[in-house]
Design a protein around this motif. Structure first.
Motif, mmCIF file in Angstrom:
data_model
loop_
_atom_site.group_PDB
_atom_site.id
_atom_site.type_symbol
_atom_site.label_atom_id
_atom_site.label_comp_id
_atom_site.label_asym_id
_atom_site.label_seq_id
_atom_site.Cartn_x
_atom_site.Cartn_y
_atom_site.Cartn_z
ATOM 1 N N GLU A 42 -25.996 -33.667 10.285
ATOM 2 C CA GLU A 42 -27.061 -32.999 11.044
ATOM 3 C C GLU A 42 -28.317 -33.862 11.127
ATOM 4 O OE1 GLU A 42 -27.811 -29.232 9.146
ATOM 5 O OE2 GLU A 42 -25.656 -28.890 8.908
ATOM 6 N N LYS A 43 -28.577 -34.663 10.101
ATOM 7 C CA LYS A 43 -29.800 -35.464 10.019
ATOM 8 C C LYS A 43 -29.654 -36.873 10.588
ATOM 9 C CE LYS A 43 -32.128 -33.529 6.132
ATOM 10 N NZ LYS A 43 -32.940 -33.979 5.021
ATOM 11 N N MET A 44 -28.428 -37.321 10.754
ATOM 12 C CA MET A 44 -28.143 -38.708 11.120
ATOM 13 C C MET A 44 -28.924 -39.221 12.328
ATOM 14 S SD MET A 44 -24.233 -39.876 10.972
ATOM 15 C CE MET A 44 -23.525 -39.446 9.407
ATOM 16 N N GLY A 45 -29.163 -38.381 13.291
ATOM 17 C CA GLY A 45 -29.837 -38.803 14.509
ATOM 18 C C GLY A 45 -31.227 -39.355 14.291
ATOM 19 N N ASN A 46 -31.855 -39.024 13.175
ATOM 20 C CA ASN A 46 -33.208 -39.472 12.868
ATOM 21 C C ASN A 46 -33.247 -40.752 12.037
ATOM 22 O OD1 ASN A 46 -34.279 -37.160 14.137
ATOM 23 N ND2 ASN A 46 -33.925 -35.973 12.272
ATOM 24 N N PHE A 47 -32.084 -41.338 11.772
ATOM 25 C CA PHE A 47 -32.008 -42.493 10.876
ATOM 26 C C PHE A 47 -31.227 -43.626 11.512
ATOM 27 C CE2 PHE A 47 -32.875 -38.796 8.375
ATOM 28 C CZ PHE A 47 -33.862 -39.238 7.513
ATOM 29 N N ASP A 48 -31.468 -44.829 11.018
ATOM 30 C CA ASP A 48 -30.761 -46.006 11.499
ATOM 31 C C ASP A 48 -29.478 -46.258 10.721
ATOM 32 O OD1 ASP A 48 -32.798 -46.876 13.426
ATOM 33 O OD2 ASP A 48 -34.020 -47.156 11.620
ATOM 34 N N ILE A 49 -29.455 -45.795 9.470
ATOM 35 C CA ILE A 49 -28.320 -46.047 8.579
ATOM 36 C C ILE A 49 -28.252 -44.933 7.542
ATOM 37 C CG2 ILE A 49 -29.731 -47.537 7.081
ATOM 38 C CD1 ILE A 49 -27.162 -49.211 6.580
ATOM 39 N N VAL A 50 -27.031 -44.613 7.135
ATOM 40 C CA VAL A 50 -26.804 -43.661 6.058
ATOM 41 C C VAL A 50 -26.235 -44.455 4.889
ATOM 42 C CG1 VAL A 50 -25.568 -41.593 5.316
ATOM 43 C CG2 VAL A 50 -26.362 -41.792 7.690
ATOM 44 N N VAL A 51 -26.909 -44.387 3.755
ATOM 45 C CA VAL A 51 -26.483 -45.083 2.541
ATOM 46 C C VAL A 51 -26.029 -44.017 1.559
ATOM 47 C CG1 VAL A 51 -27.205 -46.578 0.649
ATOM 48 C CG2 VAL A 51 -28.084 -46.982 2.960
ATOM 49 N N CYS A 52 -24.815 -44.172 1.029
ATOM 50 C CA CYS A 52 -24.231 -43.142 0.168
ATOM 51 C C CYS A 52 -23.948 -43.657 -1.233
ATOM 52 C CB CYS A 52 -22.925 -42.646 0.775
ATOM 53 S SG CYS A 52 -23.129 -41.846 2.365
ATOM 54 N N CYS A 53 -23.985 -42.736 -2.168
ATOM 55 C CA CYS A 53 -23.622 -43.076 -3.544
ATOM 56 C C CYS A 53 -22.110 -43.319 -3.592
ATOM 57 C CB CYS A 53 -24.062 -41.986 -4.500
ATOM 58 S SG CYS A 53 -23.165 -40.449 -4.322
ATOM 59 N N PRO A 54 -21.643 -44.071 -4.566
ATOM 60 C CA PRO A 54 -20.241 -44.484 -4.593
ATOM 61 C C PRO A 54 -19.239 -43.341 -4.718
ATOM 62 C CG PRO A 54 -21.457 -45.383 -6.471
ATOM 63 C CD PRO A 54 -22.440 -44.693 -5.613
ATOM 64 N N HIS A 55 -19.598 -42.250 -5.365
ATOM 65 C CA HIS A 55 -18.603 -41.188 -5.545
ATOM 66 C C HIS A 55 -18.334 -40.389 -4.270
ATOM 67 C CE1 HIS A 55 -22.257 -38.772 -6.484
ATOM 68 N NE2 HIS A 55 -21.568 -37.806 -5.906
ATOM 69 N N LEU A 56 -19.022 -40.723 -3.179
ATOM 70 C CA LEU A 56 -18.794 -40.047 -1.900
ATOM 71 C C LEU A 56 -17.758 -40.756 -1.024
ATOM 72 C CD1 LEU A 56 -22.409 -39.037 -0.845
ATOM 73 C CD2 LEU A 56 -20.580 -37.539 -1.649
ATOM 74 N N THR A 57 -17.061 -41.725 -1.558
ATOM 75 C CA THR A 57 -16.108 -42.513 -0.766
ATOM 76 C C THR A 57 -15.143 -41.620 0.008
ATOM 77 O OG1 THR A 57 -16.292 -44.373 -2.292
ATOM 78 C CG2 THR A 57 -14.349 -44.324 -0.875
ATOM 79 N N TYR A 58 -14.515 -40.686 -0.658
ATOM 80 C CA TYR A 58 -13.555 -39.797 0.009
ATOM 81 C C TYR A 58 -14.248 -38.964 1.088
ATOM 82 C CZ TYR A 58 -10.267 -36.034 0.880
ATOM 83 O OH TYR A 58 -9.451 -35.124 1.505
ATOM 84 N N ASP A 59 -15.410 -38.402 0.769
ATOM 85 C CA ASP A 59 -16.143 -37.571 1.731
ATOM 86 C C ASP A 59 -16.550 -38.372 2.969
ATOM 87 O OD1 ASP A 59 -16.500 -34.998 0.125
ATOM 88 O OD2 ASP A 59 -17.311 -36.512 -1.241
ATOM 89 N N VAL A 60 -16.978 -39.607 2.758
ATOM 90 C CA VAL A 60 -17.363 -40.458 3.881
ATOM 91 C C VAL A 60 -16.153 -40.720 4.774
ATOM 92 C CG1 VAL A 60 -18.101 -42.794 4.523
ATOM 93 C CG2 VAL A 60 -19.335 -41.541 2.738
ATOM 94 N N LYS A 61 -15.026 -41.047 4.171
ATOM 95 C CA LYS A 61 -13.824 -41.313 4.966
ATOM 96 C C LYS A 61 -13.402 -40.071 5.750
ATOM 97 C CE LYS A 61 -12.193 -45.174 2.244
ATOM 98 N NZ LYS A 61 -11.211 -45.712 1.331
#
Length: 135
Positions: free
Chosen positions: A46-65
């Protein structure tokens, strides 16, 4: 100005780390170059449109995929190596962010990772990729 969204599972660790990074931004006089906010990953889309990049913590690997598979976001998503996340420093983070943005511009595939870092949980560096591979 590059706008970074830092995400973790519930927003707790990313909140603390974003606060540290904001202090670093002021300390190193980077307030005209970088801005960071935090968010639980579940509302990142929902927030992505306001940002140039999303940086995630390592334990979110599955969620990101899963997010990439289900919604194909049009912003680069970068999963930080575990040590880099824990020792977060704007100088190292900003270097990786700039490199990830450039990589994504040429090859828009998520999540963005550096060569040899397909399995982020095996990555042991605590500095930016280009510094860890400098000769």
């Amino acid at each position: 100005m590059i706008h970074i969204l830092l995400c973790c599972g519930g927003g707790f660790s990313s909140s603390a780390l974003a606060t540290k990074v904001k202090k670093d931004i002021q300390q190193y006089h980077l307030h005209d170059e970088f801005e960071i906010e935090f968010s639980p990953f579940m509302i990142a889309k929902e927030k992505m449109g306001n940002f140039d990049i999303v940086v995630c913590c390592p334990h979110l690997t599955y969620d990101v995929k899963q997010m990439v598979k289900n919604s194909n976001p049009d912003k680069p998503i970068y999963i930080l190596p575990p040590r880099m996340y824990g020792l977060i420093d704007i100088r190292e983070l900003s270097t990786d962010v700039l490199d990830v943005l450039e990589m994504y511009k040429h090859t828009p595939i998520n999540p963005v990772h550096f060569p040899g870092e397909e399995n982020i949980m095996r990555v042991t560096r605590s500095v930016a990729y280009r510094r860890s591979n400098a000769s």
